[in-house]
Every structure is written in structure tokens, then in C-alpha cells.
Write an enzyme that holds these catalytic residues in place. Structure first.
Site, PDB file in Angstrom:
ATOM      1  N   THR A  45      28.966  32.143  36.787  1.00  0.00           N
ATOM      2  CA  THR A  45      28.382  33.482  36.587  1.00  0.00           C
ATOM      3  C   THR A  45      28.909  34.527  35.895  1.00  0.00           C
ATOM      4  OG1 THR A  45      27.208  33.271  38.785  1.00  0.00           O
ATOM      5  CG2 THR A  45      26.866  35.541  37.631  1.00  0.00           C
ATOM      6  N   LYS A 108      35.883  36.070  48.481  1.00  0.00           N
ATOM      7  CA  LYS A 108      36.003  35.459  47.317  1.00  0.00           C
ATOM      8  C   LYS A 108      37.085  34.169  47.243  1.00  0.00           C
ATOM      9  CE  LYS A 108      36.387  38.447  43.954  1.00  0.00           C
ATOM     10  NZ  LYS A 108      35.703  37.226  43.257  1.00  0.00           N
ATOM     11  N   GLU A 117      42.397  37.736  41.268  1.00  0.00           N
ATOM     12  CA  GLU A 117      41.276  38.523  41.155  1.00  0.00           C
ATOM     13  C   GLU A 117      41.282  39.688  41.923  1.00  0.00           C
ATOM     14  OE1 GLU A 117      37.990  34.808  41.077  1.00  0.00           O
ATOM     15  OE2 GLU A 117      38.455  35.724  43.104  1.00  0.00           O
TER      16      GLU A 117
END
Length: 234
Positions: A45, A108, A117
Site C-alpha cells: 500500500t 505492525k 518504522e
């Protein structure tokens, strides 16, 4: 964190990933400045978001990437990037999630980039997540929790996780960009995600875990066949 919900109509022929990525880009563009720094997460995405960002022709300073995979996508798109090691601030951080609550806590790490991240999310003024609506949950834990671990500490960390009721499994063929392994751990009690996030990171040998609760998402875009549903902090 209280969340306010709004709805954006979009073309029903768009794929779910494109819908969510486009919604996030529209939000970023509405306040983007030439000096802005954009943090880039990891996953399919996010790679759509990169392409849409390139197509927009928007003027901004540069991107900072959470993974070698995303750095390659940025290079292919011709977008400027500076290394995470020199990053002091990020205006917008855009990333996917594996699971998320309406209160902003997320899981995540499916792409094995959770440590970098979390660095970028923590540095970001605005943390925006993009996902399809199936990833919005009433409780966390259906998705095994990714935990990045020093290879030498695999056995010790496995035993520690088992003592917490976890069932850790080493992700086959996975070495992170930091040279570590990933243990995907089912069975943990995630009813108090912030406490568990802190507890897991106190285990010697754990580099980072995939609970994003100490740093929650500010805005969450969830796409379905009807459009994109936004959950945003007040």
C-alpha cells in the site's frame, strides 16, 4: 485518544489499497510545504502511495525510508531521499498496518521493518496509517505479534515470551535490514497494549516489537467498497 470519524466518497472501481493511499496523499497535500519531510513506511500500500506522490508533482524537501525495499521504490520513482541515520524530524509518516484499533493503537511488522518504522513514527509530527477496512479490529491479537530479536538471543527471548503465555515462531527466511531475526508471537494478552509494548522491549535481546501504542496513529484511513473511512484524533 478519542477519534472522530468522517467519510470520503471515492470511485468504487479503485482497488482498496489505492483508495487508502490516495486518501492519505490528499491529506498530506492539503498541508504540504516545500520544506516538508515525508516518512515512508513499508509494504504494497505504501508503494502505491509512493507512485501517487510522484504523479502529484508535489514540492517537498525529501523522503525518509523505513526499509531498503521502500528505498528502492523511492529511487525507482525518482523521489529524493535522505538516510534515516541523519533524520531529526518528519512532518508526515505514512505506513500500512496489520491490525488497528479506533483508538489509534496498531500492530505492525508484517514487512519486517518494524524497528525503523517505529523510529520514524516517533519522530513524526503526523502519523498516518493506510489499510483496508478488514484491518480495523475491536481488539488486537488475531495477527501474531512481530518481534525483532538479536540472533544470539533467540533462545533466551523465546523462553521469556513463552513465560508470558506467548507462542513464538521464527519467521523463515527473514533477516531484517538491521541483520536481526523476527519472531512472530501468538498467544500474548494485548488487552493493555502500551504496558505489553514496554514490557517486551525490556526483555534483553529484543530490539523492538510491533505494538505501536506508546506512539499511536494520528489519522487512520480504512478503505472498503464504498470509499474511505477516516479515523482522526481530535
Amino acid at each position: 485518544m478519542s477519534m472522530a470519524k468522517r467519510f470520503i466518497e471515492m470511485d468504487s472501481s479503485d482497488c482498496l489499497r489505492t483508495k487508502a493511499a490516495k486518501a492519505a496523499l490528499d491529506q498530506v497535500l492539503s498541508v504540504l510545504k516545500p520544506s516538508s519531510v515525508i516518512g515512508i513506511g513499508t509494504g504494497a500500500t505504501v508503494e502505491i502511495f509512493i507512485q501517487l506522490l510522484k504523479q502529484s508533482g508535489a514540492e517537498f524537501s525529501h523522503c525518509v525510508s523505513s526499509s531498503e525495499r521502500s528505498s528502492k521504490a523511492l529511487a525507482a520513482a525518482g523521489l529524493a531521499e535522505q538516510p534515516i541515520s541523519s533524520c531529526e524530524r518528519i512532518d508526515f509518516y505514512v505506513d500500512g498496518i496489520d491490525e488497528g484499533l479506533s483508538s489509534g493503537e496498531t500492530i505492525k511488522g508484517g514487512g519486517a521493518a518494524l524497528a525503523r518504522e517505529k523510529v520514524l513514527a516517533t519522530l513524526a509530527m503526523s502519523f498516518i496509517t493506510i489499510a483496508d477496512s478488514d484491518r480495523l479490529k475491536l481488539s488486537l491479537g488475531a495477527f501474531p505479534l512481530p518481534i525483532e530479536v538479536l540472533p544470539a538471543a533467540e533462545l533466551a527471548v523465546t523462553r521469556a515470551l513463552q513465560s508470558l503465555g506467548g507462542i513464538p515462531v521464527r519467521r523463515e527466511g527473514c533477516i531484517t535490514d538491521n541483520g536481526n531475526i523476527i519472531l512472530d508471537c501468538a498467544g500474548l494478552d494485548l488487552s493493555e497494549p502500551q504496558l505489553l509494548e514496554t514490557a517486551l522491549n525490556s526483555i534483553p535481546g529484543v530490539v523492538e516489537n510491533g505494538i505501536f501504542s506508546c506512539r499511536k496513529a494520528d489519522c487512520m484511513a480504512f478503505s472498503d467498497d464504498d470509499g474511505v473511512h477516516w479515523l482522526a484524533s481530535n
